[in-house]
Scaffold this active site. Structure first.
Site, PDB file in Angstrom:
ATOM      1  N   TRP B 106       0.249  -0.757   0.076  1.00  0.00           N
ATOM      2  CA  TRP B 106       0.128  -0.454  -0.136  1.00  0.00           C
ATOM      3  C   TRP B 106       0.576   1.147   0.282  1.00  0.00           C
ATOM      4  CZ3 TRP B 106       1.537  -1.977   4.508  1.00  0.00           C
ATOM      5  CH2 TRP B 106       1.715  -0.772   5.848  1.00  0.00           C
ATOM      6  N   ASP B 125       4.504  -4.800   2.530  1.00  0.00           N
ATOM      7  CA  ASP B 125       5.144  -5.791   4.432  1.00  0.00           C
ATOM      8  C   ASP B 125       6.749  -6.376   4.217  1.00  0.00           C
ATOM      9  OD1 ASP B 125       3.108  -4.660   5.718  1.00  0.00           O
ATOM     10  OD2 ASP B 125       1.383  -5.918   5.058  1.00  0.00           O
TER      11      ASP B 125
END
Lengths: 402, 184, 402, 184
Positions: B106, B125
Site C-alpha cells: 500500500w 510488509d
C-alpha cells in the site's frame, strides 16, 4: 474460477506501476552480523518466537520462529556450521489436527530457513522447558520427551536424521557434558550420565550416588555449567557441584548458599530459570527471595553471586524495576527521563524470575521477570544496571546466551 | 520470492515504457464489470515530472522523532500500520534477516519536513516470520478502506508473498508527489 | 525404541492408580447452554481464539479456536443446524510451510469439532477482517479474498463443499442481504448486489449509482443492517442507507450525523468496528471522537445514537474506563471497590474502537478498545454502564453478537 | 479420548484390586534401570484408610476466595499452574465445552479450611483448545521438578491427550491424605 471478471492478475497489474516510479530506493533484506558474545535469545510465549537482542546496543538483531505448545524453546547455535536450530512443534490445523515434531535449521547469517529434520517422538513442553532441547557436542541435539515415556530423542544434525529414543524413566532433562555425553536428574536423588556412540546411539550410562532428597530438598532443573561440571541448587539453598569427568558422576562440592541468619530471614533461591554460572571466573549466580516452602517459583528482588572455588558470596545485585521499564516503553517514556524516574519510584518492581550470563571476559548478566517484556542488562562483575532491552514480547520464562 | 519481485518490477517498467499511462489506466478501468471506472491510480497524478527517476532523494537530516525510523512519528510513517522494521533487525528500507519483502504494497503520501516536499511511500510488509511486536505504529493519513486497496493499511499485504505471515513494515520512497491525495 | 528401558506404558502405569483412590468426584466436560440473545464473541489476536461471553452474567461460556494470520475471524452461528463455523487459516509448520484455508464446523452444544471444509482460495486477513467471512442465508458462507484477486469464495455448508470463486475486482467485503444475495462496497463509490443461484454459483449482479467519493469522503467497511438495508457511515460523518430489496441497490436515505457546531468542533466517526444497528428499533450507533482527517481509526470517548426513521440523534453514551477495568482485573481489583474507583479516576480511559449491539427487545451494547482485554456492557437503550467482561484476552479489534 | 480415559481407570482399578499396593510399587521400582527405586507413589501413604471410597466428600461451604473455584486462593488450588477452568466455561471439576480431559495428571495435597483435612487433588488439564488465559494461577505447595513428575505442575499434561494444546486446569478431589507430602 468464474464470476464478474476472471482477471487473475488484477492485483499485480494495479500494484506494480508504483514501483516503476522513481526507484530512488530499493527495498532489501538485512543479514545478521557474526554472533556476538553479548547476544541473548528472548522467547515470547504469545508470539511463539525468540527475539535476538544485542545486549550492548539494546537493539533487536533478528528473530527465529519457535512454534511450540507452551513456551518456545530457545534456539541453539553452532558456530562451526554457522547454523541455528529450533526444536519445534506444529499441528496441521493450527491447534488441531496432526502433530509434527521437527528441528528447523536456519542459516545464522541470513536467518533463512534451510531444511528441517522431522522426528517421531513428541518433545516435552512445559512452562520453562528448561534443559528440554540441548546440543550434545556440535553434532547432536537431545530432546527431552515426557509422554508416553520420559526419554531423550537424539537428532543427528550432520546426517540430518533422528537417531533413536533413549528411555530415561524417572529422570528428566538434558545436561550436555561433552561431544557424546549428557546427564539427567532423577527422582531418586541421583544423576545419570548417558553416553552415545559415534553415531549417536545409546552406548552406556552411569549413575551417581544419591545426593539430594526429592521430598526434603530437591534440586531445581535450572543449573549452571563449568566444563565437565554442573552445579545444581536446591529449594532450601544447598549447592551441589557434580563432576562428570570420570565414568561415574561424583559430588565435587556441596555447600549452603545461606548462613543461619539468612535462613532465619527465609532467604532462599527461587524463580523460573534462577541459576547461572560464568565458566571462566567460576562464579555462580542465583536469584534469591524471602519466602517459605512452596515459594520456589516466586521472583526475587536480588541476585546473589558466589565464587565457587571458595564457596564465598562475592556479590548481592539488586533488581532494576522491570515493571517500570515495561510499562514505560509502552507509554513512550525514555530511560533517562524524569517520568521514568517517577515510574521507578511509584511502581512496585516485579522482581527477577530468570537470569542468563554471557561467557566472555566482560560478562553481562541478563535478568527478566516472566510476565514482563523487558530484560534488564547488568554488568555481571559489579551488578551495575546498564540498560533495558525493551519491548521484548509479553511473557516468557527463559533466556539463552547463544 | 525475489524472482517474482523482480519480474513484477520489470513487468511494470515495460508497461510504463510501452503504454501511455492514460491508456493503461483506461484499460484497467475497462476491466471493471459494468465499465465503471476504478479510481485513478495515484501514479497518474503523483509524479513530479515526466522523468521522475531524476528526482533527488529526500533529505533525511531531520532532528527528533520525525527523523528517527524507529519512531512512529518518523516522517515516512504517515500511513503505516504495524511494527516498524527498524526496531526488528531491519531499517526503514530493509526487512529483518530471514524475512521476505511483500511484492505488493500500500502507499502513503508523506511530507518530508526537511525539504517540505510530498513523497510517495511504499509500505512493503516483511513476511515469513511471526509478528515482531516492537514499535507498533498506526497512522492513517490518506488511508482508505479495503475497496480502495492500494491506500489501505489494514490488509495483510503478505498475501502476495510466499509465506503470508506478517513480521513488520518498511517505508520506501518511490517518488515525489504533487499533492497529498493525488488520486483525487 | 531402545535405551535404558523400553517401558512404553510407564507414565500410564504410574499415573493411573491415583484415580482409583476414593473417586468421590468425577471429572467431566461441560456443554454450552442454548445460544442466548446476550452472548458475544470476543476475538483475541494473540491467543487466536474467540471467547464466548454471556453479557448478562459476565461469564465465559466457551471458546472457539480461530487460527488466522492477523485477527481471528469471529465465528458464525446457524441456529437451525445448531452449528458454529469458523473460517480459518493454518500453515503446516506453524508459521511456515504449506498454507491451508478451511471452514471448521463445531457442534453448538458440545463445541466439539465435527468436520472441516477445505477451500482452494486464500481468505483475506487484515487488522479487523470486518465483513471478510459472513453467512449468506443459512446455507452459504462468503469468504472475501484479497490475493491474487479480490473475490468472494462461496462455501456450501449443507453440501460441505467449496462452490466457486466470484471475482469482485475493485470491490470489498461480504454484506449479506438474503438467502442468495450479498453486497460489496466498490472503489468507484458504488455498491454491488451479487446474486447466487440455488447451488451457490454466481447468477448475476447489479450495481447502484455512485453514492460516495473514495477520496473526498469514503464510507467505512463497518456498517449496520436492518433487514434488506445496510447503513454505511462515511469518514466525515455522512450516513447512507442502501436499500437492496429491488434488483438495483438504491440510496434510501442520506443524512449528516453532525450539525455545523459539532463539525466545527471536529466531531466525527472513528475507530475499528465503529458502526452498529439495532434492527427492531431502527437505531444507529456510531463511535464518535474529535479529530481531523486521518483520525478515522482513533478510539472515541462516546457512542452516539440515532433513530434512523427520523434521522434524529436520540442518545450520547459515555465510555466506561476500560483501561482501569483491564488493569484492575489483572491486579485483582473488584468492580465495586474503592481502589477501582481510584483507578477510574487516575487512569486515562482508552476510549472505544469497536461496538456491537444485541438484536433482542432489551438490547445490550458491547464496547471495546482494540488494545485492551476488557469489554464494557451498556444498556443499549439508556447507555447505562452495566458491567465489564474482564480478562477478555489482550488485543482484538472486533466483536460479534452470534 | 473418553475411551482411553475409562480404559485407564478400569485398568487402574483392576491393578488396585488384584495387587497389593506394596507389590505394585515394588514392581515399578524394579523397572527402573539399575534397580534404583522411584520415589514411592503418594497413594501408598496418602489414603486415609483401607476403603477410601467411603471417605466423605470435602466440605465446600467456605466463605471468601478460599471457597471460590474462580479464585487462585481456592483451597483446591494449592498446587495449580495455569488457568482455572471455572473462568473458562467449566468448573473446578468440569472442562470447558469442546475440550478433552487429560488422562494423566499431577497431584497436590491441599488442606480444606472447612473440615481441616488434607485432600489429594488431581489437576487434570483440559486440552484441545488454545490457552484460555483467564484466572491464571500459580501456586506450588509440594510442587517438585520434572524428575518427580506427578508432583510437577510445569509440565503440559495435555501430552497424554489427543490434542496437546493446553486450555485450562481443573482440581478434582481423588482422596484424603494423611500428610501434606505423603511420599516422604
Amino acid at each position: 474460477m468464474v464470476g464478474l471478471l476472471a482477471l487473475m492478475l488484477a492485483a499485480f497489474s494495479l500494484a506494480a506501476p508504483l514501483a516503476a516510479e522513481a526507484p530512488r530506493e530499493k527495498a532489501s533484506v538485512a543479514t545478521l552480523p557474526p554472533m556476538g558474545n553479548h547476544s541473548v535469545w528472548v522467547p515470547d510465549r504469545l508470539t511463539q518466537h525468540n527475539l535476538l537482542f544485542d545486549g550492548d546496543s539494546g537493539e533487536v538483531l533478528g528473530m527465529i520462529d519457535s512454534p511450540s505448545l507452551i513456551t518456545p524453546k530457545t534456539p541453539l547455535f553452532v558456530r562451526s556450521r554457522n547454523e541455528i536450530y529450533s526444536v519445534d512443534i506444529a499441528h496441521s490445523r493450527g491447534t488441531r489436527g496432526e502433530r509434527v515434531d521437527f528441528v528447523s535449521v536456519y542459516d545464522a547469517t541470513t536467518l533463512a530457513f534451510k531444511h528441517e529434520i522431522v522426528f517421531p517422538t513428541q518433545s516435552g513442553s512445559s512452562n520453562t522447558s528448561q534443559q528440554y532441547a540441548e546440543l550434545i557436542g556440535e553434532r547432536f541435539i537431545g530432546v527431552f520427551n515426557q509422554f508416553p515415556n520420559t526419554s531423550v530423542a537424539v537428532i543427528d544434525l550432520v546426517e540430518r536424521r533422528f537417531v533413536e529414543e533413549i528411555v530415561t524413566t524417572g529422570c528428566a532433562g538434558v545436561y550436555p557434558i561433552d561431544a557424546h555425553r549428557f546427564a539427567a536428574l532423577c527422582g531418586n536423588g541421583t544423576t545419570v550420565a548417558i553416553e552415545l556412540d559415534e553415531s549417536g546411539s545409546f552406548k552406556q550410562f552411569s549413575r551417581s550416588a544419591r545426593f539430594f532428597d526429592v521430598v526434603e530438598d530437591p534440586v531445581a532443573m535450572s543449573a549452571g555449567r563449568t566444563g565437565l561440571r554442573w552445579t545444581f541448587v536446591s529449594f532450601e539453598g544447598q549447592a551441589h557441584t557434580i563432576d562428570y569427568s570420570e565414568g561415574t558422576p561424583v559430588v565435587a562440592a556441596s555447600w549452603s548458599l545461606t548462613d543461619e541468619a539468612e535462613r532465619s530471614n527465609e532467604w532462599r533461591p527461587g524463580g523460573l530459570q534462577y541459576v547461572a554460572v560464568h565458566g571462566k571466573s567460576g562464579r555462580l549466580f542465583v536469584v534469591m527471595h524471602q519466602g517459605g516452602a512452596g515459594s520456589h517459583k516466586e521472583s526475587g528482588p536480588e541476585v546473589w553471586v558466589w565464587d565457587m572455588a571458595t564457596q564465598k558470596r562475592v556479590g548481592r545485585f539488586g533488581s532494576p524495576n522491570l515493571t517500570a521499564a515495561f510499562l514505560g516503553s509502552f507509554m513512550g517514556v525514555t530511560e533517562d527521563s524524569f517520568v521514568h524516574d517517577v515510574l521507578n519510584w511509584v511502581l512496585p518492581s516485579g522482581g527477577i524470575h530468570t537470569i542468563a550470563v554471557s561467557q566472555d571476559e566482560s560478562p553481562l548478566l541478563f535478568v527478566r521477570n516472566g510476565m514482563l517484556g523487558a530484560i534488564g542488562v547488568l554488568d555481571a562483575t559489579t551488578g551495575q544496571s546498564l540498560r533495558t532491552l525493551s519491548e521484548a514480547g509479553l511473557a516468557g520464562p527463559t533466556l539463552r546466551v547463544p | 520470492m525475489k524472482g517474482l519481485d523482480e519480474w513484477l518490477e520489470q513487468r511494470a517498467r515495460k508497461i510504463a515504457r510501452n503504454t501511455s499511462r492514460r491508456t493503461f489506466l483506461a484499460r484497467l478501468g475497462g476491466m471493471l464489470a459494468g465499465g465503471a471506472a476504478l479510481p485513478l491510480l495515484p501514479v497518474a497524478r503523483a509524479s513530479a515530472g515526466p522523468d521522475s527517476a531524476r528526482v533527488p532523494a529526500p533529505d533525511e537530516t531531520i532532528e527528533g522523532p520525525e527523523g528517527d525510523p524507529k519512531s512512529c512519528e518518523y516522517w515516512r510513517h504517515c500511513a503505516i500500520d504495524g511494527s516498524a522494521c527498524a526496531c526488528c533487525g531491519g531499517s526503514s528500507t530493509t526487512c529483518p534477516p530471514g524475512t521476505e519483502i511483500s511484492p505488493v504494497t500500500w502507499i502513503g503520501t508523506c511530507r518530508n519536513p526537511a525539504d517540505g516536499k510530498e513523497y510517495l511511500i511504499s509500505y512493503n510488509d516483511c513476511c515469513g516470520k511471526t509478528f515482531c511486536g516492537r514499535c507498533i505504529c498506526n497512522r492513517n493519513e490518506g488511508e482508505r478502506p479495503e475497496y480502495h486497496w492500494y491506500r489501505n493499511n489494514d490488509i495483510n499485504w503478505c498475501a502476495g508473498a510466499t509465506s503470508q505471515v506478517y513480521n513488520c513494515s518498511i517505508a520506501v520512497v518511490v517518488g515525489q508527489a504533487t499533492e497529498s491525495q493525488p488520486e483525487k
